[in-house]
Motif scaffolding. Sequence first.
Motif, short mmCIF file in Angstrom:
data_model
loop_
_atom_site.label_atom_id
_atom_site.label_comp_id
_atom_site.label_asym_id
_atom_site.label_seq_id
_atom_site.Cartn_x
_atom_site.Cartn_y
_atom_site.Cartn_z
N CYS A 189 -7.83 75.16 134.52
CA CYS A 189 -8.54 74.71 133.31
C CYS A 189 -7.57 74.32 132.18
N LEU A 236 -8.21 74.21 129.16
CA LEU A 236 -8.40 75.04 127.97
C LEU A 236 -7.29 76.08 127.85
N GLY A 262 -16.33 80.16 132.74
CA GLY A 262 -15.82 79.85 134.08
C GLY A 262 -14.40 80.36 134.27
N CYS A 316 -15.14 79.04 127.55
CA CYS A 316 -16.06 78.85 128.67
C CYS A 316 -15.99 80.08 129.56
N LYS A 348 -19.87 71.98 135.07
CA LYS A 348 -19.74 72.51 136.43
C LYS A 348 -20.88 73.50 136.70
N CYS A 395 -11.83 78.62 136.16
CA CYS A 395 -11.13 77.56 136.89
C CYS A 395 -9.62 77.73 136.65
FE1 SF4 Z 1 -15.05 76.15 132.12
FE2 SF4 Z 1 -14.64 73.61 132.82
FE3 SF4 Z 1 -12.56 75.20 132.17
FE4 SF4 Z 1 -13.91 75.59 134.46
S1 SF4 Z 1 -12.68 73.77 133.89
S2 SF4 Z 1 -13.25 77.20 133.00
S3 SF4 Z 1 -16.02 75.09 133.87
S4 SF4 Z 1 -14.23 74.51 130.80
#
Ligand code: SF4
Length: 361
Positions: free
Chosen positions: A108, A110, A103, A101, A197, A105
């Motif tokens: 996150c 990920l 983004g 992604c 988001k 965050c």
């Molecule tokens: Fe992307 Fe969602 Fe992770 Fe933010 S929380 S970096 S929008 S996947």
Amino acid sequence: MATAAAASKPVLWVPRHVLVTASAQAEPHGRAILDRLAAAGVDDVRLLTGDRLPPLRGDDDRATYARAKRTLAVVTSAQSKRRPTPIPPSADFSFPLAEGCPGHCQYCYLAGSLAGPPITRVYADLPRVLEGLDAVVGTGAVTSGTAARGHEGTTFEASCYTDPLALEHVTGSLAATITHFGTHDWPGPVQLRLTTKYDDVEPLLDLPHHGRTRVRASVNVTDVERFEGGTARVAARLHALGRLARAGYPVGLTIAPIMPVDDWRGQYAGLLDAAAAELPAGADLTVECITHRFTPKSKDVQLGWYPRTKLDLEESTRSRKHGKFGAVKYVYDRDTMRDLRGWFEAAVADRLPAARLLYWT
Ligand code: SF4
């Protein structure tokens, strides 16, 4: 709040560098993505002669992160990844439109679940991924086992490893998926789910979704939103959600990650009220509540990417829990969880009385 959000431009990410594998170049959807990238003005596009992505490393974690986050790879999915995977409590199955992604965050999840530099990979063989979903329709455990969700059919989550709306204007994958869910002759009832988001919903409004896609806005209070770099503002996400609801989409709020920040009751009450103000009467609305948690691995990666983060990653104030396959995660202690949960259950019922609270975790 609504007026300012309505006036702002949607957040559109454009990658600086693009890598396209040989297999992806052979796919019609891959070539359509290349056309979109050209229209978006991307000129650093490298057409690879094989399917292996070249290594991407900067001088340190931070430099690697920065380069990877500006890079989009157009690839084909491995057969093992194409297979729908059970993911309770969010949905019966997840399936991939993309991985990664753009983004930033700081919390996150990920960070702890994807390997290597965080390049965003989008799948050029989307039609094959979608074809594979028929085989599991009717076999899910989440919706069939829950009175509140039984009518939804088999649910498929598209945002486990990405934010599909963040990438939409350079991929078109989400519109294709929503259209597939809305028009395909399925062997049983189904629902596509995604959470986002981002706020560029204009291309989704007129799609033949037939009520089979639930879009949730991932929202939070100001003290948490400051950790969400590169995303649309929460007010804009809520405004976009209202537009989707008025276009007939079932919608939802993913309130995550919930944190007991200063005056959290007042801040989260304001958030629920802002959502109520944007959503039309009669909207089919769900709410999912997810408290902040981290794992040793996600903490390590997050501190490498955001060394000066103010995110609370202190293990000593948390409870240790063992997740699937014995993995350790740190969650809020029992008293904090009880206070948060009790307040949210009452506040959602009070401020969004038509909403169904799907789960708390
Ligand atoms: Fe992307 Fe969602 Fe992770 Fe933010 S929380 S970096 S929008 S996947």
